[in-house]
Design a protein around this motif. Structure first.
Motif, PDB file in Angstrom:
ATOM      1  N   GLU A  47      50.803  13.572  30.682  1.00  0.00           N
ATOM      2  CA  GLU A  47      51.204  12.458  31.545  1.00  0.00           C
ATOM      3  C   GLU A  47      49.998  11.811  32.215  1.00  0.00           C
ATOM      4  O   GLU A  47      49.920  10.588  32.332  1.00  0.00           O
ATOM      5  N   HIS A  48      49.055  12.624  32.668  1.00  0.00           N
ATOM      6  CA  HIS A  48      47.850  12.100  33.316  1.00  0.00           C
ATOM      7  C   HIS A  48      47.064  11.218  32.340  1.00  0.00           C
ATOM      8  O   HIS A  48      46.656  10.101  32.687  1.00  0.00           O
ATOM      9  N   SER A  49      46.869  11.699  31.131  1.00  0.00           N
ATOM     10  CA  SER A  49      46.113  10.944  30.138  1.00  0.00           C
ATOM     11  C   SER A  49      46.858   9.685  29.704  1.00  0.00           C
ATOM     12  O   SER A  49      46.252   8.618  29.538  1.00  0.00           O
ATOM     13  N   HIS A  50      48.152   9.821  29.518  1.00  0.00           N
ATOM     14  CA  HIS A  50      48.961   8.667  29.090  1.00  0.00           C
ATOM     15  C   HIS A  50      48.902   7.545  30.131  1.00  0.00           C
ATOM     16  O   HIS A  50      48.834   6.360  29.778  1.00  0.00           O
ATOM     17  N   GLU A  51      48.922   7.918  31.394  1.00  0.00           N
ATOM     18  CA  GLU A  51      48.855   6.904  32.456  1.00  0.00           C
ATOM     19  C   GLU A  51      47.589   6.071  32.343  1.00  0.00           C
ATOM     20  O   GLU A  51      47.622   4.841  32.450  1.00  0.00           O
ATOM     21  N   TYR A  52      46.453   6.734  32.109  1.00  0.00           N
ATOM     22  CA  TYR A  52      45.193   5.995  31.977  1.00  0.00           C
ATOM     23  C   TYR A  52      45.146   5.199  30.679  1.00  0.00           C
ATOM     24  O   TYR A  52      44.578   4.096  30.634  1.00  0.00           O
ATOM     25  N   GLY A  53      45.743   5.739  29.611  1.00  0.00           N
ATOM     26  CA  GLY A  53      45.807   4.991  28.368  1.00  0.00           C
ATOM     27  C   GLY A  53      46.602   3.711  28.530  1.00  0.00           C
ATOM     28  O   GLY A  53      46.199   2.647  28.043  1.00  0.00           O
ATOM     29  N   MET A  54      47.718   3.788  29.234  1.00  0.00           N
ATOM     30  CA  MET A  54      48.549   2.605  29.454  1.00  0.00           C
ATOM     31  C   MET A  54      47.865   1.598  30.369  1.00  0.00           C
ATOM     32  O   MET A  54      48.008   0.383  30.184  1.00  0.00           O
ATOM     33  N   ARG A  55      47.127   2.069  31.343  1.00  0.00           N
ATOM     34  CA  ARG A  55      46.387   1.147  32.222  1.00  0.00           C
ATOM     35  C   ARG A  55      45.379   0.337  31.407  1.00  0.00           C
ATOM     36  O   ARG A  55      45.237  -0.871  31.593  1.00  0.00           O
ATOM     37  N   SER A  56      44.671   1.024  30.530  1.00  0.00           N
ATOM     38  CA  SER A  56      43.668   0.346  29.712  1.00  0.00           C
ATOM     39  C   SER A  56      44.326  -0.633  28.750  1.00  0.00           C
ATOM     40  O   SER A  56      43.837  -1.755  28.554  1.00  0.00           O
ATOM     41  N   LEU A  57      45.431  -0.234  28.149  1.00  0.00           N
ATOM     42  CA  LEU A  57      46.171  -1.123  27.249  1.00  0.00           C
ATOM     43  C   LEU A  57      46.671  -2.352  27.996  1.00  0.00           C
ATOM     44  O   LEU A  57      46.543  -3.484  27.516  1.00  0.00           O
ATOM     45  N   TRP A 107      43.758   4.944  23.236  1.00  0.00           N
ATOM     46  CA  TRP A 107      43.322   6.314  22.967  1.00  0.00           C
ATOM     47  C   TRP A 107      42.001   6.656  23.619  1.00  0.00           C
ATOM     48  O   TRP A 107      41.800   7.797  24.085  1.00  0.00           O
ATOM     49  N   ASN A 108      41.064   5.729  23.663  1.00  0.00           N
ATOM     50  CA  ASN A 108      39.784   6.026  24.310  1.00  0.00           C
ATOM     51  C   ASN A 108      39.986   6.393  25.773  1.00  0.00           C
ATOM     52  O   ASN A 108      39.419   7.369  26.275  1.00  0.00           O
ATOM     53  N   ALA A 109      40.807   5.622  26.473  1.00  0.00           N
ATOM     54  CA  ALA A 109      41.067   5.903  27.886  1.00  0.00           C
ATOM     55  C   ALA A 109      41.859   7.198  28.048  1.00  0.00           C
ATOM     56  O   ALA A 109      41.586   8.011  28.948  1.00  0.00           O
ATOM     57  N   SER A 110      42.849   7.401  27.196  1.00  0.00           N
ATOM     58  CA  SER A 110      43.661   8.613  27.273  1.00  0.00           C
ATOM     59  C   SER A 110      42.812   9.864  27.097  1.00  0.00           C
ATOM     60  O   SER A 110      42.903  10.816  27.880  1.00  0.00           O
ATOM     61  N   ILE A 111      41.968   9.867  26.089  1.00  0.00           N
ATOM     62  CA  ILE A 111      41.145  11.048  25.809  1.00  0.00           C
ATOM     63  C   ILE A 111      40.073  11.247  26.882  1.00  0.00           C
ATOM     64  O   ILE A 111      39.842  12.369  27.346  1.00  0.00           O
ATOM     65  N   GLU A 112      39.455  10.156  27.311  1.00  0.00           N
ATOM     66  CA  GLU A 112      38.383  10.262  28.309  1.00  0.00           C
ATOM     67  C   GLU A 112      38.894  10.736  29.672  1.00  0.00           C
ATOM     68  O   GLU A 112      38.112  11.215  30.495  1.00  0.00           O
ATOM     69  N   SER A 137      41.303  13.107  29.983  1.00  0.00           N
ATOM     70  CA  SER A 137      42.038  14.347  29.748  1.00  0.00           C
ATOM     71  C   SER A 137      41.792  15.325  30.900  1.00  0.00           C
ATOM     72  O   SER A 137      40.652  15.638  31.224  1.00  0.00           O
ATOM     73  N   LEU A 138      42.872  15.801  31.491  1.00  0.00           N
ATOM     74  CA  LEU A 138      42.805  16.772  32.589  1.00  0.00           C
ATOM     75  C   LEU A 138      43.133  18.142  32.010  1.00  0.00           C
ATOM     76  O   LEU A 138      44.288  18.462  31.742  1.00  0.00           O
ATOM     77  N   ILE A 139      42.104  18.954  31.816  1.00  0.00           N
ATOM     78  CA  ILE A 139      42.258  20.226  31.116  1.00  0.00           C
ATOM     79  C   ILE A 139      43.057  21.220  31.947  1.00  0.00           C
ATOM     80  O   ILE A 139      43.013  21.213  33.181  1.00  0.00           O
ATOM     81  N   SER A 140      43.800  22.074  31.278  1.00  0.00           N
ATOM     82  CA  SER A 140      44.564  23.117  31.966  1.00  0.00           C
ATOM     83  C   SER A 140      43.605  24.144  32.555  1.00  0.00           C
ATOM     84  O   SER A 140      42.738  24.660  31.837  1.00  0.00           O
ATOM     85  N   PRO A 141      43.745  24.446  33.831  1.00  0.00           N
ATOM     86  CA  PRO A 141      42.815  25.379  34.486  1.00  0.00           C
ATOM     87  C   PRO A 141      42.794  26.740  33.802  1.00  0.00           C
ATOM     88  O   PRO A 141      43.844  27.293  33.471  1.00  0.00           O
ATOM     89  N   GLY A 142      41.592  27.231  33.569  1.00  0.00           N
ATOM     90  CA  GLY A 142      41.413  28.576  33.043  1.00  0.00           C
ATOM     91  C   GLY A 142      41.509  28.713  31.540  1.00  0.00           C
ATOM     92  O   GLY A 142      41.283  29.805  31.000  1.00  0.00           O
TER      93      GLY A 142
END
Length: 260
Positions: A47-57, A124-129, A131-136
């Protein structure tokens, strides 16, 4: 968060009795020989990545076509429904954003070139860039590799994007094999995708753990196909009880207990 009804990740089906388990543990023998991960909402927050991808789009569409963010969002959802109907079955093509962008342009009666690829790349560039990794998760994978455990991926998605995502998350050095729904031709929980995971793991299904966020596709699907399905609940918002094993945080997993 999602709660398990009993022990968490330790409660993974039939085990050897306590004496046998202790002997195996002292010998460094693990019951689990391969751990397979879903990607989206398991290794990072979708969801975090998708939000940024949609903003860029939306920014691109506003600048080029003069449409608002709300219009872009609405058209994106409409295009998704249309593409799902055209594809007609659950395959990796469902996730192909290039076709979704193409459909958006068709709905707006705009030129396909160069905008289809430009919109695809912007998303995709925004979505991947972002990416909020799962802790641990990195340390968890390191501990698995230190114990000789094979690590795999089982994902409903196109291969190219997931390769890019894994590299950005710095998880690629730990991955031994990957199965995508693009390769399998079907989505989870269809048995064939899990069969490919087991084949590539090189060990029996009962010695494979499958970790994912979706109870139906990842967890129940794994158990139905002989693997030990475990729910990763970090990014799940709804409250829900489950009979399946649950991991709330990779930081909290006792790897030795997990592998028994």
């Amino acid at each position: 968060m999602l709660h398990g009804s009993g022990e968490q990740y330790q409660n993974m089906g039939k085990k050897p009795d306590r004496e046998q388990s202790e002997v195996l543990h002292r010998r460094g023998v693990h019951m689990i020989k391969a751990v397979i991960f879903d990607i989206d909402n398991t290794l990072y927050s979708y969801e975090h990545s998708h939000e940024y991808g949609m903003r860029s789009l939306a920014s691109y569409c506003n600048r080029v076509f003069g449409v608002s963010e709300e219009e872009t969002e609405e058209c994106y959802k409409r295009a998704n429904k249309i593409m799902m109907g055209r594809i007609g079955s659950e395959t990796a093509a469902m996730h192909n954003r290039l076709m979704r962008m193409q459909c958006m342009l068709e709905l707006w009666d705009k030129p396909l070139f160069p905008h289809t690829v430009n919109m695809y790349d912007r998303y995709w560039n925004a979505s991947i860039e972002h990416s909020l990794i799962s802790p641990g998760i990195i340390r968890f994978m390191q501990k698995l590799k230190e114990r000789g455990i094979r690590i795999g991926i089982g994902t409903d998605m196109t291969a190219h994007i997931q390769y890019r995502r894994l590299e950005f998350l710095n998880l690629s050095p730990y991955i031994d094999f990957i199965v995508t729904s693009e390769e399998a031709g079907v989505e989870k929980p269809t048995p064939h995708l899990f069969e490919l995971c087991v084949e590539k793991a090189g060990v029996p299904a009962g010695e494979c753990a499958f970790i994912g966020d979706n109870l139906t596709k990842d967890v129940k699907g794994a158990w139905d196909n002989g693997l030990k399905g475990i729910c990763y609940a970090k990014w799940i918002e709804q409250q829900e009880e489950t009979e399946y094993p649950v991991i709330q945080s990779f930081d909290e997993v006792d790897v030795e207990e997990f592998l028994k």
